[in-house]
Motif scaffolding. Sequence first.
Motif, PDB file in Angstrom:
ATOM      1  N   LYS A 145       0.829  -1.204   0.000  1.00 20.37           N
ATOM      2  CA  LYS A 145       0.000   0.000   0.000  1.00 20.37           C
ATOM      3  C   LYS A 145       0.862   1.253   0.000  1.00 20.37           C
ATOM      4  CE  LYS A 145      -4.244  -1.840   1.925  1.00 20.37           C
ATOM      5  NZ  LYS A 145      -5.390  -1.592   2.847  1.00 20.37           N
ATOM      6  N   TRP A 148       1.520   7.604   1.340  1.00 25.04           N
ATOM      7  CA  TRP A 148       1.319   9.041   1.143  1.00 25.04           C
ATOM      8  C   TRP A 148       2.060   9.634  -0.068  1.00 25.04           C
ATOM      9  CZ3 TRP A 148       2.740   7.350   6.191  1.00 25.04           C
ATOM     10  CH2 TRP A 148       1.639   7.192   7.045  1.00 25.04           C
ATOM     11  N   GLU A 151       0.377   9.167  -3.689  1.00 20.59           N
ATOM     12  CA  GLU A 151      -0.825   9.985  -3.858  1.00 20.59           C
ATOM     13  C   GLU A 151      -0.473  11.456  -4.048  1.00 20.59           C
ATOM     14  OE1 GLU A 151      -0.426   7.705  -1.473  1.00 20.59           O
ATOM     15  OE2 GLU A 151      -2.319   6.706  -0.947  1.00 20.59           O
ATOM     16  N   ASP A 178      -4.687  -1.869  -3.090  1.00 16.24           N
ATOM     17  CA  ASP A 178      -4.736  -0.474  -2.635  1.00 16.24           C
ATOM     18  C   ASP A 178      -5.726   0.310  -3.496  1.00 16.24           C
ATOM     19  OD1 ASP A 178      -4.312   2.024  -1.585  1.00 16.24           O
ATOM     20  OD2 ASP A 178      -2.129   1.978  -1.773  1.00 16.24           O
ATOM     21  N   PRO A 179      -7.025   0.148  -3.232  1.00 15.38           N
ATOM     22  CA  PRO A 179      -8.044   0.849  -4.030  1.00 15.38           C
ATOM     23  C   PRO A 179      -7.889   2.369  -4.009  1.00 15.38           C
ATOM     24  CG  PRO A 179      -9.047  -0.860  -2.679  1.00 15.38           C
ATOM     25  CD  PRO A 179      -7.623  -0.738  -2.221  1.00 15.38           C
ATOM     26  N   ASN A 180      -7.414   2.909  -2.897  1.00 15.98           N
ATOM     27  CA  ASN A 180      -7.243   4.368  -2.824  1.00 15.98           C
ATOM     28  C   ASN A 180      -6.200   4.849  -3.835  1.00 15.98           C
ATOM     29  OD1 ASN A 180      -9.138   4.760  -0.795  1.00 15.98           O
ATOM     30  ND2 ASN A 180      -7.637   4.433   0.832  1.00 15.98           N
ATOM     31  N   LEU A 181      -5.150   4.071  -4.022  1.00 14.70           N
ATOM     32  CA  LEU A 181      -4.141   4.430  -5.012  1.00 14.70           C
ATOM     33  C   LEU A 181      -4.711   4.324  -6.419  1.00 14.70           C
ATOM     34  CD1 LEU A 181      -1.225   5.199  -5.680  1.00 14.70           C
ATOM     35  CD2 LEU A 181      -0.666   2.762  -5.686  1.00 14.70           C
ATOM     36  N   GLN A 182      -5.495   3.299  -6.673  1.00 13.97           N
ATOM     37  CA  GLN A 182      -6.142   3.167  -7.983  1.00 13.97           C
ATOM     38  C   GLN A 182      -7.033   4.379  -8.273  1.00 13.97           C
ATOM     39  OE1 GLN A 182      -7.936  -0.771  -7.175  1.00 13.97           O
ATOM     40  NE2 GLN A 182      -6.883  -1.503  -9.018  1.00 13.97           N
ATOM     41  N   LYS A 183      -7.793   4.776  -7.281  1.00  9.14           N
ATOM     42  CA  LYS A 183      -8.679   5.930  -7.453  1.00  9.14           C
ATOM     43  C   LYS A 183      -7.875   7.208  -7.692  1.00  9.14           C
ATOM     44  CE  LYS A 183     -12.292   3.956  -4.506  1.00  9.14           C
ATOM     45  NZ  LYS A 183     -12.986   4.063  -3.188  1.00  9.14           N
ATOM     46  N   ALA A 184      -6.774   7.365  -6.964  1.00  9.69           N
ATOM     47  CA  ALA A 184      -5.931   8.552  -7.159  1.00  9.69           C
ATOM     48  C   ALA A 184      -5.337   8.569  -8.558  1.00  9.69           C
ATOM     49  CB  ALA A 184      -4.822   8.573  -6.110  1.00  9.69           C
ATOM     50  N   ARG A 187      -8.066   9.668 -10.957  1.00 10.75           N
ATOM     51  CA  ARG A 187      -8.305  11.120 -10.885  1.00 10.75           C
ATOM     52  C   ARG A 187      -7.240  11.891 -11.660  1.00 10.75           C
ATOM     53  NH1 ARG A 187      -9.612   9.888  -5.437  1.00 10.75           N
ATOM     54  NH2 ARG A 187      -7.531  10.529  -4.748  1.00 10.75           N
ATOM     55  N   LEU A 203     -15.065   0.277  -9.654  1.00 12.03           N
ATOM     56  CA  LEU A 203     -13.629   0.525  -9.754  1.00 12.03           C
ATOM     57  C   LEU A 203     -12.969  -0.493 -10.680  1.00 12.03           C
ATOM     58  CD1 LEU A 203     -11.185   2.161  -8.858  1.00 12.03           C
ATOM     59  CD2 LEU A 203     -11.013   0.690  -6.838  1.00 12.03           C
TER      60      LEU A 203
END
Length: 219
Positions: A145, A148, A151, A178-184, A187, A203
């Motif tokens: 993951k 910081w 991102e 790491d879905p948050n990284l995929q989303k970032a 974006r 996603l």
Amino acid sequence: RLKIRAELTARASTQSFESLLSSWTRQYGSEASPILMDLAQSRQLPDSDRYIALMGAAKIGGSRIAQPISGLLKDSSWMLRLGALRALGSLSAQDQGQNILPLLKDPALVVRLEAITTLARLKPKGSAEALIDMLTRSENYHRGKAQWVPERALAALTEFKAAPLAYRLAPLLDHRSDPNLQKAAIRTLERLTGHVTAKGTSLVAQTSEWKRYLVTFEP
């Protein structure tokens, strides 16, 4: 010099930086800046005192002391490297931008994060490529993951004309742990390319669509 040093080292823990800066400016004017810079470079002082001296020197001296501040980017103390980045960013010292690029590989996480922020402000040549290189470096991940840095690097990329490099973000779409990284990543790709997936798309479907899109994307 001795008086400023005494005021620096004997300051009360409750005294704010602003009040200290105001006192130095009132008493010594611009002459305080080189003295504070000397104190910032002195390894005989605690890092916390050196940091305050550095920020005071930058506030009083302005852009004319950007070069000596840049020298502290190689200091052994992470606190001073961090302070030098913040000072150069606040001074908009674009002529020192190239000296910041190596700090994207700094051993201290907090310094790497600040280096990204400073690069986004100063925009030296090669910044976008260097930011993308950060996205695959192992020290910026823990147990699969992002820590910081990736991102923030992705967000900073939107400050550059980096559309020709969009294809290099494709590997991030496979970071299923790491879905948050995929989303970032998505974006950032939207900002760089102008392509947007349909609202309500899962996603998994978004990452698949983006991988197909990037194969044929031409900026």
